[in-house]
Design an enzyme around this catalytic site. Structure first.
Site, PDB file in Angstrom:
ATOM      1  N   ILE A  60       0.828  -1.221   0.000  1.00 37.66           N
ATOM      2  CA  ILE A  60       0.000   0.000   0.000  1.00 37.66           C
ATOM      3  C   ILE A  60       0.859   1.267   0.000  1.00 37.66           C
ATOM      4  CG2 ILE A  60      -2.087  -1.013   1.018  1.00 37.66           C
ATOM      5  CD1 ILE A  60      -1.221   0.339   3.712  1.00 37.66           C
ATOM      6  N   THR A 139      -8.821   0.622  15.488  1.00 40.34           N
ATOM      7  CA  THR A 139      -8.859  -0.243  16.657  1.00 40.34           C
ATOM      8  C   THR A 139      -9.219   0.548  17.919  1.00 40.34           C
ATOM      9  OG1 THR A 139      -7.363  -1.430  18.159  1.00 40.34           O
ATOM     10  CG2 THR A 139      -6.325   0.094  16.669  1.00 40.34           C
ATOM     11  N   ASP A 140      -9.754  -0.156  18.913  1.00 40.22           N
ATOM     12  CA  ASP A 140     -10.044   0.508  20.197  1.00 40.22           C
ATOM     13  C   ASP A 140      -8.754   0.892  20.922  1.00 40.22           C
ATOM     14  OD1 ASP A 140      -9.216  -2.046  20.943  1.00 40.22           O
ATOM     15  OD2 ASP A 140     -10.937  -2.477  22.227  1.00 40.22           O
ATOM     16  N   GLU A 141      -7.614   0.333  20.474  1.00 36.41           N
ATOM     17  CA  GLU A 141      -6.355   0.604  21.184  1.00 36.41           C
ATOM     18  C   GLU A 141      -5.914   2.063  21.057  1.00 36.41           C
ATOM     19  OE1 GLU A 141      -3.423  -2.548  21.025  1.00 36.41           O
ATOM     20  OE2 GLU A 141      -4.959  -4.001  20.474  1.00 36.41           O
ATOM     21  N   TYR A 164       2.332   0.318  18.103  1.00 33.94           N
ATOM     22  CA  TYR A 164       1.225  -0.114  17.233  1.00 33.94           C
ATOM     23  C   TYR A 164       0.063   0.867  17.331  1.00 33.94           C
ATOM     24  CZ  TYR A 164      -3.137  -2.523  16.040  1.00 33.94           C
ATOM     25  OH  TYR A 164      -4.381  -2.820  15.534  1.00 33.94           O
ATOM     26  N   LYS A 168      -1.638   3.495  14.570  1.00 35.49           N
ATOM     27  CA  LYS A 168      -3.050   3.451  14.156  1.00 35.49           C
ATOM     28  C   LYS A 168      -3.733   4.799  14.444  1.00 35.49           C
ATOM     29  CE  LYS A 168      -5.088   0.356  12.719  1.00 35.49           C
ATOM     30  NZ  LYS A 168      -5.285  -0.093  11.304  1.00 35.49           N
ATOM     31  N   ASN A 263      -7.508 -12.223  30.405  1.00 30.83           N
ATOM     32  CA  ASN A 263      -6.724 -13.170  29.599  1.00 30.83           C
ATOM     33  C   ASN A 263      -6.684 -14.560  30.227  1.00 30.83           C
ATOM     34  OD1 ASN A 263      -6.172 -11.112  27.812  1.00 30.83           O
ATOM     35  ND2 ASN A 263      -4.188 -10.608  28.737  1.00 30.83           N
TER      36      ASN A 263
END
Ligand code: NAD
Ligand code: TYD
Length: 354
Positions: A60, A139-141, A164, A168, A263
């Site tokens: 991309i 993303t919610d992050e 990351y 984003k 987790n």
């Protein structure tokens, strides 16, 4: 008939989206994917010969290629999944995340702006062809971490903690800027953690299923009490489809299914389902900057667009564990690196088209 540029369509969510869209619509999908370690043409098996799916191996960030594809296929829609997606890798190699996630997004935005503009030479043009739309899969992050209470809404301040999520967030800000400055018709979707078929086994759920199956240690970071809000990938795909058809231009939509789990709960559930021993659990050093809790408030997409998830977590996780048990060869090709030979074979034979 819509012609959609789907980027990253050989990865986990992108490939599920390609299967989903081909099953639900008569649209042409052009799937642009660089086939990094996370891209796997085996995720697209069954689509060979489908005239509505064209696979292009490419990056991309390659402006020339992206612009050539716009000219050749005259896309009316872009859905950008292509990204480096693993937080742990972003800690060791942040620069790759900056390049693909930020620069790659800007290349796509610029190509869309030029191709869809009614007056290509007018840099301040705000008139675009009818019905075009750029959708950024985020993303919610980007919202950072929550304490014990509260949920992320679309107006929660952006506060990314990992390279990351920082990449984003930066990409989201470029999408916003192309809308505010150039009037590009965009949407951003921000989804919680996904699970389901075709997820690369470096992520929590497929990693634990695979290790458990092989009787290997299950590495739980820190105290294992970090919370993620899990959504089945098919529900993420239906939410993106809903935003493409009903989303208001310029809006952000959070996507989630109200499934908060620690987790360690997930790891224990996988152990129990596979009939193994909890002795496999191995608490390891925590991830630096590890976000403690994510939780999505999905009120906007459910009330304004009428979307809702279909899967309960119990049904989704049972089916997902079974899927990995039924696709041991898929997993084995990844863990042995054989999937890379597969795509070399497929790509060599099929050139750019599956
Ligand atoms: P993935 O890592 O499984 O797949 C990414 C795909 O992008 C791969 O096929 C890879 O080959 C391709 N790619 C990477 N760099 C590229 C480049 N420069 N040019 C073209 N293709 C490239 O990721 P995923 O989990 O499917 O995530 C897809 C998108 O959804 C990402 O943007 C991610 O941020 C977002 N997202 C993921 C989750 C999740 O839980 N996995 C949740 C919310 C949002
Ligand atoms: P992951 O699947 O990498 O997604 P993300 O970091 O984007 O949420 O990890 C999900 C959670 O599981 C996260 O809190 C980190 C944790 N984790 C482990 O405890 N052990 C592991 O081996 C992995 C991969 C993740």
């Amino acid at each position: 008939m819509r012609t959609i540029l789907v980027t990253g369509g050989a990865g986990f969510i992108g490939s599920n989206f390609v299967h989903y869209m081909l099953a639900h619509h008569n649209y042409k999908l052009v799937n642009l994917d660089a086939l990094t370690y996370a891209g796997n043409l085996e995720n697209l098996s069954g689509l060979e010969g489908n005239p509505n799916h064209v696979f292009i191996k490419g990056d991309i960030c390659d402006e020339g290629l992206v612009s050539k594809l716009f000219a050749e296929y005259d896309f009316d829609t872009v859905v950008n999944f292509a990204a480096e997606s693993h937080v742990d890798r972003s800690i060791t190699h942040p620069e790759i995340f900056l390049n693909t996630n930020v620069r790659g997004t800007q290349v796509l935005l610029e190509a869309a702006k030029r191709h869809w503009s009614e007056e290509p030479d007018n840099k301040h043009c705000r008139d675009y062809c009818e019905g075009v739309r750029y959708l950024q899969v985020s993303t919610d992050e980007v919202y950072g971490a929550l304490g014990k209470t509260g949920m992320f809404t679309e107006t929660t301040p952006l506060s990314p903690n990992s390279p990351y999520s920082a990449s984003k967030t930066s990409a989201d800000l470029f999408v916003r800027a192309y809308h505010e400055t150039f009037g590009l018709p965009v949407n951003i979707t921000r989804c919680s953690n996904n699970y389901g078929p075709y997820q690369f086994p470096e992520k929590l759920i497929p990693l634990m299923i695979n290790n458990c199956n092989c009787g290997k240690a299950l590495p739980v970071y820190g105290d294992g009490m970090q919370i993620r809000d899990w959504l089945h990938v098919a529900d993420h795909c239906s939410a993106i489809d809903t935003v493409l058809h009903k989303g208001k231009i310029g809006e952000i939509y959070n996507i989630g299914g109200n499934n908060e789990k620690a987790n360690i709960e997930i790891v224990k559930l996988i152990i129990k389902t596979l009939g193994k021993s909890e002795d496999l659990i191995s608490y390891v050093q925590d991830r630096p900057g590890h976000d403690r809790r994510y939780a999505i408030d999905n009120t906007k997409i459910t009330t304004e667009l009428g979307w809702k998830p279909i899967y309960t977590f119990e049904q989704g996780i049972t089916e997902t564990i079974q899927w990995y048990l039924n696709h041991r060869d898929w997993m084995e090709h990844i863990t042995t690196g054989g999937y890379q030979n597969y795509y070399q074979e497929m790509y060599g034979r099929a050139k750019t088209s599956l």
